[in-house]
Design a protein around this motif. Structure first.
Motif, PDB file in Angstrom:
ATOM      1  N   ARG A  67      83.438  60.398  74.308  1.00 48.85           N
ATOM      2  CA  ARG A  67      83.626  60.712  72.892  1.00 48.85           C
ATOM      3  C   ARG A  67      83.293  59.529  71.982  1.00 48.85           C
ATOM      4  N   ASN A  68      83.351  58.319  72.529  1.00 49.70           N
ATOM      5  CA  ASN A  68      83.199  57.136  71.667  1.00 49.70           C
ATOM      6  C   ASN A  68      82.077  56.203  72.086  1.00 49.70           C
ATOM      7  N   ARG A  69      81.168  56.660  72.951  1.00 48.44           N
ATOM      8  CA  ARG A  69      80.171  55.727  73.465  1.00 48.44           C
ATOM      9  C   ARG A  69      79.137  55.319  72.424  1.00 48.44           C
ATOM     10  N   GLU A  70      79.042  56.058  71.324  1.00 46.33           N
ATOM     11  CA  GLU A  70      78.125  55.660  70.253  1.00 46.33           C
ATOM     12  C   GLU A  70      78.691  54.528  69.405  1.00 46.33           C
ATOM     13  N   ARG A  71      79.955  54.250  69.587  1.00 44.91           N
ATOM     14  CA  ARG A  71      80.622  53.202  68.808  1.00 44.91           C
ATOM     15  C   ARG A  71      81.032  52.052  69.718  1.00 44.91           C
ATOM     16  N   GLN A  72      81.426  50.956  69.111  1.00 43.51           N
ATOM     17  CA  GLN A  72      81.878  49.798  69.878  1.00 43.51           C
ATOM     18  C   GLN A  72      83.099  50.141  70.720  1.00 43.51           C
ATOM     19  N   LEU A  73      83.890  51.104  70.241  1.00 40.90           N
ATOM     20  CA  LEU A  73      85.089  51.512  70.970  1.00 40.90           C
ATOM     21  C   LEU A  73      84.740  52.014  72.370  1.00 40.90           C
ATOM     22  N   GLY A  74      83.567  52.643  72.516  1.00 38.75           N
ATOM     23  CA  GLY A  74      83.156  53.143  73.825  1.00 38.75           C
ATOM     24  C   GLY A  74      83.031  52.033  74.848  1.00 38.75           C
ATOM     25  N   LYS A  75      82.434  50.922  74.425  1.00 38.73           N
ATOM     26  CA  LYS A  75      82.280  49.782  75.335  1.00 38.73           C
ATOM     27  C   LYS A  75      83.633  49.154  75.663  1.00 38.73           C
ATOM     28  N   TYR A 140      79.283  56.442  80.664  1.00 37.90           N
ATOM     29  CA  TYR A 140      78.864  55.601  79.532  1.00 37.90           C
ATOM     30  C   TYR A 140      77.345  55.571  79.401  1.00 37.90           C
TER      31      TYR A 140
END
Length: 476
Positions: A67-75, A140
Motif C-alpha cells: 500500500r505504501n511502496r510508492e512513498r518513503q514509508l514503503g521502504k 516491494y
C-alpha cells in the motif's frame, strides 16, 4: 518428524494424502497448513508459536508495504519487516554464539559471564526466515502481490515437504499454484518415484557412510588414510543426505500438485567453484544472488567491488549455515575462490575436465573439512593428517568403525556421483535408450516401476532394521 522414519512413511504421509484428496479443492490449503503444523509440532509444539508469529508478521507487513511502496514509508516498512525477521533469526540462532565468542575474547566462558541458559535452535528457522524475507522484498519490488489469503501464506511458510531443510521456495513461484494446480496420476507417480529415490539416497547410502565420517572426525590426530577417507566419506554423506532430502521434498510436492525447482544438478562434476555454486543447493545460491549479491552491486561497480561482494556474500552464506567460526571460514574459502576465478577468468576457460574437475573437487573437499569439523582445531588436525604428519595407515581402533558395508557403500556412492549426468537424464526424461527393435518404450514402462518397487522394498527393509537419523541440514 523425519521423512526417513516409519512413523512418517507409514502413518503421517498416507493419512495426510487421504485427508488432502478427500478435502474439497477450496479447503486444501487449510489441510496442508494443519498437516504441516502437526508435522512441525511433532518435534516441539512450543516453537509452532514462533512459526505462526513470523507468519502474522510478514502477512501484515507485506500488505502495508504494498500500500505504501510508492512513498518513503514503503521502504521504511520493508526495513522494519526484514529487521523483525532477522531479529528472530539472530536471537535463536546466533545469541549463544555471540555470548560464547565475547566470553572467549575476555578469557572466560558463558558461565563466567553469569549466563546459565542456552537457547534451543528451532528446526528449519533459517529456511522459513529466508522465505519470509524474500516475500517482503518481492512485494516491494512488485515481483508478487501481497496475498490477502492468510491461509495460503501460512501454508506456504509451513509447507511440510520443504519446511525443515528446503529447498528455499519463493511465494512468487507458488502463488498461482496455491490458487490452481493440476493433480494427475502421472504427476503423483513421478512424485512417488522421486520420494523413493530420495529416501534410498538417505537410508541406503548416506546413513551407512556416516559412521566412517563421524568416527574419523571425532578421533584425534587422524593418519593420512584416515583423514582422506573421513573427508571423502563426509563429502558423500552430505551430498546423498541433502540431495536425498531435496528429492523427497520435490517428490512430496508433486504428490499434491506443486512443482518445485531442482535443488541439485550433479555438483561434484563441476569444473569450477562458480559452476559448483550453480549446481549445489541451487535455491540458496539463487537466493544469495538475488537478495544479497545484486543489491550489494553485483559486478556493476568494477572488479575490486565485485570480488568484495563475492567474498562478503559467501561469508554471510557460511554464517547462515550455523553459528560457528568454521562456517564463516568455509564461506570465506568459497568466496575467495569465486573471486579468484572471476579475476583470472578460470570459471570461463576451465574446459579441460582432466584438470578442472579434480581441482574443483579438491577445493570443495578441503572446504567440507572445515564445514564438518566441530571447531577450527579439529579441522587443522584433519588437514595435518591429510598431509601425512600423523602417520600413514589406519589405526586398529578405527577399524571397528570402518566396516566393509560402509566402504562398499562409499564406493557405490562415488560410482553414482560419477554417473550422475546419465542418471539425471533417465530420472528427468523417464525414457529408456532406444533399441534396434524399437521396443524401448515398452521395456521402459515395465522396467522403471519394477526397479522403483525393488528400490522401495530394500529401502523399507533397511529402514525397519535401523534407527532413523536426522538429515544433516536440520541443524542449519
Amino acid at each position: 518428524m523425519v521423512f526417513s522414519s516409519e512413523v512418517f512413511v507409514f502413518l503421517f504421509l498416507p493419512t495426510f494424502l487421504v485427508a488432502y484428496y478427500a478435502t474439497p479443492v477450496a479447503g486444501r490449503s487449510l489441510t496442508i497448513l494443519i498437516a504441516s503444523y502437526i508435522f512441525y509440532g511433532w518435534w516441539r509444539m512450543d516453537f509452532l508459536a514462533l512459526l505462526f508469529a513470523t507468519t502474522v508478521w510478514v502477512y501484515t507487513f507485506a500488505i502495508a508495504i504494498e500500500r505504501n511502496r510508492e512513498r518513503q514509508l514503503g521502504k521504511i516498512l520493508l526495513t522494519l519487516g526484514i529487521s523483525g525477521c532477522l531479529t528472530v533469526l539472530g536471537i535463536f540462532k546466533y545469541l549463544n554464539f555471540f555470548i560464547d565468542s565475547f566470553a572467549a575474547l575476555i578469557g572466560t566462558d558463558a558461565e563466567g559471564l553469569g549466563v546459565h541458559w542456552r537457547l534451543i535452535l528451532p528446526i528449519g528457522i533459517s529456511f522459513y526466515v529466508f522465505q519470509s524475507i524474500s516475500y517482503l522484498i518481492d512485494v516491494y519490488r512488485r515481483d508478487t502481490a501481497a496475498t490477502r489469503n492468510f491461509i495460503d501464506l501460512a501454508a506456504y511458510k509451513a509447507l511440510f515437504p520443504q519446511l525443515i531443510a528446503g529447498p528455499i521456495l519463493r511465494f512468487k513461484d507458488l502463488a498461482d499454484q496455491f490458487k490452481h494446480r493440476e493433480h494427475t496420476l502421472q504427476k503423483f507417480a513421478d512424485g512417488t518415484a522421486l520420494f523413493v529415490i530420495g529416501l534410498a539416497k538417505k537410508v541406503l547410502i548416506a546413513d551407512p557412510i556416516a559412521p566412517i565420517a563421524d568416527s574419523i572426525f571425532s578421533s584425534p590426530h587422524p593418519t593420512l588414510i584416515e583423514a582422506w577417507l573421513g573427508s571423502i566419506a563426509y563429502m558423500m554423506q552430505l551430498y546423498f543426505d541433502f540431495s536425498g532430502y531435496s528429492d523427497m521434498a520435490i517428490g512430496l510436492g508433486l504428490m499434491i500438485g506443486f512443482r518445485f525447482a531442482p535443488n541439485f544438478d550433479a555438483p561434484y562434476l563441476s569444473r569450477s567453484i562458480t559452476e559448483f555454486w550453480r549446481k549445489w543447493h541451487i535455491s540458496l545460491s539463487n537466493w544469495l544472488r538475488d537478495y544479497l549479491y545484486i543489491p550489494l552491486g553485483g559486478s556493476r561497480h568494477g572488479p575490486i567491488r565485485t570480488y568484495v561482494n563475492l567474498i562478503l556474500v559467501m561469508l554471510l552464506g557460511g554464517l547462515w549455515h550455523g553459528a560457528n567460526w568454521t562456517f564463516v571460514l568455509w564461506g570465506g574459502w568459497h568466496g575467495g575462490w569465486l573471486a579468484v576465478e572471476r579475476a583470472t577468468g578460470w570459471n570461463k576457460i576451465a574446459a579441460s575436465r582432466s584438470i578442472a574437475l579434480p581441482t574443483t573437487l579438491l577445493i570443495v573437499l578441503l572446504g567440507w573439512v572445515i564445514f564438518r569439523a566441530e571447531n577450527v582445531f579439529v579441522a587443522l588436525d584433519l588437514y595435518t593428517g591429510m598431509l601425512g604428519f600423523n602417520g600413514l595407515w589406519v589405526r586398529p581402533a578405527q577399524l571397528l568403525d570402518i566396516t566393509h558395508e560402509g566402504l562398499l557403500t562409499l564406493a557405490v556412492g562415488c560410482v553414482i556421483v560419477a554417473s550422475e549426468p546419465y542418471l539425471l537424464v533417465l530420472e528427468r526424461t523417464n525414457v529408456d535408450l532406444p533399441s534396434a527393435d524399437g521396443s524401448a518404450t515398452a521395456r521402459q514402462s515395465i522396467a522403471v516401476p519394477l526397479v522403483l518397487t525393488l528400490l522401495a522394498t530394500v529401502t523399507v527393509l533397511k529402514l525397519a532394521e535401523a534407527n532413523h537419523s536426522p538429515f544433516l541440514y536440520f541443524q542449519f
